[in-house]
Motif scaffolding. Structure first.
Motif, PDB file in Angstrom:
ATOM      1  N   GLU A 139      35.391  49.641  -3.825  1.00 15.17           N
ATOM      2  CA  GLU A 139      34.773  50.922  -3.476  1.00 15.17           C
ATOM      3  C   GLU A 139      34.116  50.833  -2.092  1.00 15.17           C
ATOM      4  O   GLU A 139      34.264  51.722  -1.257  1.00 15.17           O
ATOM      5  CB  GLU A 139      33.732  51.298  -4.539  1.00 15.17           C
ATOM      6  N   ARG A 140      33.413  49.717  -1.853  1.00 16.02           N
ATOM      7  CA  ARG A 140      32.750  49.562  -0.542  1.00 16.02           C
ATOM      8  C   ARG A 140      33.779  49.465   0.579  1.00 16.02           C
ATOM      9  O   ARG A 140      33.576  50.018   1.660  1.00 16.02           O
ATOM     10  CB  ARG A 140      31.856  48.318  -0.552  1.00 16.02           C
ATOM     11  N   ALA A 141      34.889  48.741   0.317  1.00 16.25           N
ATOM     12  CA  ALA A 141      35.931  48.613   1.351  1.00 16.25           C
ATOM     13  C   ALA A 141      36.512  49.992   1.658  1.00 16.25           C
ATOM     14  O   ALA A 141      36.729  50.342   2.824  1.00 16.25           O
ATOM     15  CB  ALA A 141      37.027  47.653   0.891  1.00 16.25           C
ATOM     16  N   ALA A 142      36.739  50.794   0.612  1.00 15.72           N
ATOM     17  CA  ALA A 142      37.326  52.129   0.805  1.00 15.72           C
ATOM     18  C   ALA A 142      36.368  53.046   1.557  1.00 15.72           C
ATOM     19  O   ALA A 142      36.795  53.954   2.264  1.00 15.72           O
ATOM     20  CB  ALA A 142      37.698  52.734  -0.550  1.00 15.72           C
ATOM     21  N   ALA A 143      35.065  52.788   1.408  1.00 14.31           N
ATOM     22  CA  ALA A 143      34.075  53.618   2.106  1.00 14.31           C
ATOM     23  C   ALA A 143      34.048  53.296   3.602  1.00 14.31           C
ATOM     24  O   ALA A 143      33.693  54.135   4.421  1.00 14.31           O
ATOM     25  CB  ALA A 143      32.685  53.395   1.493  1.00 14.31           C
ATOM     26  N   ARG A 144      34.428  52.059   3.967  1.00 11.96           N
ATOM     27  CA  ARG A 144      34.404  51.655   5.382  1.00 11.96           C
ATOM     28  C   ARG A 144      35.645  52.108   6.122  1.00 11.96           C
ATOM     29  O   ARG A 144      35.574  52.503   7.273  1.00 11.96           O
ATOM     30  CB  ARG A 144      34.283  50.122   5.489  1.00 11.96           C
ATOM     31  N   ALA A 145      36.805  51.976   5.460  1.00 14.90           N
ATOM     32  CA  ALA A 145      38.072  52.333   6.124  1.00 14.90           C
ATOM     33  C   ALA A 145      39.057  52.734   5.048  1.00 14.90           C
ATOM     34  O   ALA A 145      39.021  52.177   3.951  1.00 14.90           O
ATOM     35  CB  ALA A 145      38.595  51.125   6.904  1.00 14.90           C
ATOM     36  N   PRO A 146      39.936  53.686   5.347  1.00 21.47           N
ATOM     37  CA  PRO A 146      40.887  54.117   4.326  1.00 21.47           C
ATOM     38  C   PRO A 146      41.760  52.945   3.862  1.00 21.47           C
ATOM     39  O   PRO A 146      42.173  52.116   4.684  1.00 21.47           O
ATOM     40  CB  PRO A 146      41.739  55.165   5.038  1.00 21.47           C
ATOM     41  N   LEU A 147      42.016  52.880   2.571  1.00 25.06           N
ATOM     42  CA  LEU A 147      42.899  51.840   2.043  1.00 25.06           C
ATOM     43  C   LEU A 147      44.310  52.388   2.072  1.00 25.06           C
ATOM     44  O   LEU A 147      44.562  53.453   1.534  1.00 25.06           O
ATOM     45  CB  LEU A 147      42.537  51.523   0.592  1.00 25.06           C
ATOM     46  N   ARG A 148      45.198  51.680   2.737  1.00 26.35           N
ATOM     47  CA  ARG A 148      46.597  52.113   2.689  1.00 26.35           C
ATOM     48  C   ARG A 148      47.341  51.273   1.673  1.00 26.35           C
ATOM     49  O   ARG A 148      47.687  51.726   0.606  1.00 26.35           O
ATOM     50  CB  ARG A 148      47.234  52.028   4.079  1.00 26.35           C
ATOM     51  N   ARG A 149      47.509  49.982   1.989  1.00 26.68           N
ATOM     52  CA  ARG A 149      48.234  49.116   1.046  1.00 26.68           C
ATOM     53  C   ARG A 149      47.267  48.120   0.418  1.00 26.68           C
ATOM     54  O   ARG A 149      46.475  47.472   1.112  1.00 26.68           O
ATOM     55  CB  ARG A 149      49.338  48.363   1.779  1.00 26.68           C
ATOM     56  N   VAL A 150      47.356  47.992  -0.919  1.00 28.42           N
ATOM     57  CA  VAL A 150      46.459  47.086  -1.651  1.00 28.42           C
ATOM     58  C   VAL A 150      47.288  46.171  -2.551  1.00 28.42           C
ATOM     59  O   VAL A 150      48.285  46.602  -3.138  1.00 28.42           O
ATOM     60  CB  VAL A 150      45.449  47.891  -2.503  1.00 28.42           C
ATOM     61  N   LEU A 151      46.856  44.911  -2.648  1.00 26.06           N
ATOM     62  CA  LEU A 151      47.487  43.942  -3.556  1.00 26.06           C
ATOM     63  C   LEU A 151      46.477  43.534  -4.616  1.00 26.06           C
ATOM     64  O   LEU A 151      45.341  43.180  -4.298  1.00 26.06           O
ATOM     65  CB  LEU A 151      47.935  42.704  -2.760  1.00 26.06           C
ATOM     66  N   ASP A 152      46.883  43.586  -5.877  1.00 27.37           N
ATOM     67  CA  ASP A 152      46.049  43.130  -6.991  1.00 27.37           C
ATOM     68  C   ASP A 152      46.776  41.945  -7.624  1.00 27.37           C
ATOM     69  O   ASP A 152      47.759  42.121  -8.339  1.00 27.37           O
ATOM     70  CB  ASP A 152      45.869  44.287  -7.990  1.00 27.37           C
ATOM     71  N   CYS A 153      46.307  40.731  -7.316  1.00 27.89           N
ATOM     72  CA  CYS A 153      46.985  39.524  -7.789  1.00 27.89           C
ATOM     73  C   CYS A 153      46.322  39.069  -9.081  1.00 27.89           C
ATOM     74  O   CYS A 153      45.172  38.638  -9.066  1.00 27.89           O
ATOM     75  CB  CYS A 153      46.917  38.444  -6.710  1.00 27.89           C
ATOM     76  N   GLY A 154      47.021  39.167 -10.211  1.00 30.31           N
ATOM     77  CA  GLY A 154      46.447  38.901 -11.537  1.00 30.31           C
ATOM     78  C   GLY A 154      45.917  40.210 -12.093  1.00 30.31           C
ATOM     79  O   GLY A 154      44.729  40.386 -12.331  1.00 30.31           O
TER      80      GLY A 154
END
Ligand code: SAH
Length: 281
Positions: A139-154
């Motif tokens: 949530e904090r990362a998304a508040a700083r800059a738009p999330l385009r591509r995300v990886l969820d490992c596990g």
């Protein structure tokens, strides 16, 4: 045919609840149940294979605890799932998120983004401190800059991947070698209406970067092993979040990532669980 699981229960004095709970989760139980009493409690974990009795006895001996409170029995998958349901509760996380199990009728408080999860047999209900910390850092990362591509490992139940998509990510890759987890993640993606943005795969092999955010809620040894590969997948200004280890292992994980040029920028600790946000300087 229903899979069967080994239920491992252990009675310990209340001062050992945390150590034994952490042990059961690290040994592979997708969740634990603590039946608390005034002085002693029963802690229950579930194992798809052989329950780790020898290692548990060693831990209890190290703690100076009694060794005679251990019991095991087999339970079928359906019964396990129903027991587990009683322990999933809706939760608000950070400023914007709300995680609720699929059987919950209450809707999200206004202004919050809902993540609906049916964990089935997969790990990831939002009950665990590491899952919550990863969502908070996403949530904090998304508040700083738009999330385009995300990886969820596990990915387990898909909870973090879905959270990332609900926070605006256009493309989310979810990796899990466990077919039960992949089925749960795919289904939860559909329930949340983000299936079209979610790719669920069994390993990192077909995955290529760069990612704006990588979430890896695994365990210390695996994080250390994957650090070089995860680093190559991270965008120059990307955010890496890793979790699934206790404070005794935090330095080791941090050093491993520092060798890859990723340095801790935020640390969240809850109970004994540590979650790190790492970035390039
Ligand atoms: N992301 C969820 C679930 C974490 S549990 C949450 O934060 O709550 C960790 C998951 O990692 C499990 O589902 C397990 O099957 C998966 N896993 C185990 N080994 C892995 C590997 N080598 N690569 C990727 N995932 C792995």
């Amino acid at each position: 045919m229903a899979r069967s699981w080994a239920e491992l229960s252990v009675r310990v004095s209340n001062r050992h609840i945390e150590a034994v709970s952490n042990f059961l989760v690290e040994a592979g139980s997708p969740g634990i149940e603590v039946r608390e009493g005034s002085a002693n409690s029963e802690i229950v974990g579930y194992f798809a294979g052989m329950p780790p009795i020898t290692a548990l006895r060693r831990l209890l001996a190290d703690l100076g605890a009694r060794l005679d409170g251990i019991a095991t029995r087999r339970v079928d998958e359906e019964a396990w799932g129903e027991t587990w349901k009683r322990h999933c509760r809706p939760q608000t996380i950070g400023k914007r998120l709300y995680v609720c199990p699929s059987w919950e009728v209450e809707r999200a408080p206004s202004g919050r983004i809902e993540i609906v999860i049916d964990p089935g047999m997969a790990f990831g209900t939002g009950d665990h401190p590491t899952t919550r910390a990863c969502l908070l850092l996403a949530e904090r990362a998304a508040a700083r800059a738009p999330l385009r591509r995300v990886l969820d490992c596990g990915t387990g139940s898909g909870i973090l991947a879905i959270g990332a998509a609900r926070l605006g990510a256009r493309e989310v890759w979810a990796v899990d070698p466990d077919p039960v987890a992949r089925a749960a993640a795919t289904e939860n993606g559909e329930i949340n209406g983000i299936g079209g943005r979610l790719r669920v795969v069994p390993s990192l092999d077909p995955v290529s970067g760069p990612f704006d955010l990588i979430l890896a809620n695994l365990f210390a040894d695996l994080l250390a092993e994957l650090a070089p590969r995860l680093r190559t997948l991270l965008a120059r200004t990307g955010v890496m979040v890793c979790a699934g280890f206790v404070s005794a292992d935090a330095d080791r994980v941090e050093q491993q990532f520092a060798r890859e040029g990723l340095h801790a920028t935020q640390t969240i600790t809850e109970g004994d669980w540590v979650t790190l946000e790492l970035r390039r300087p």
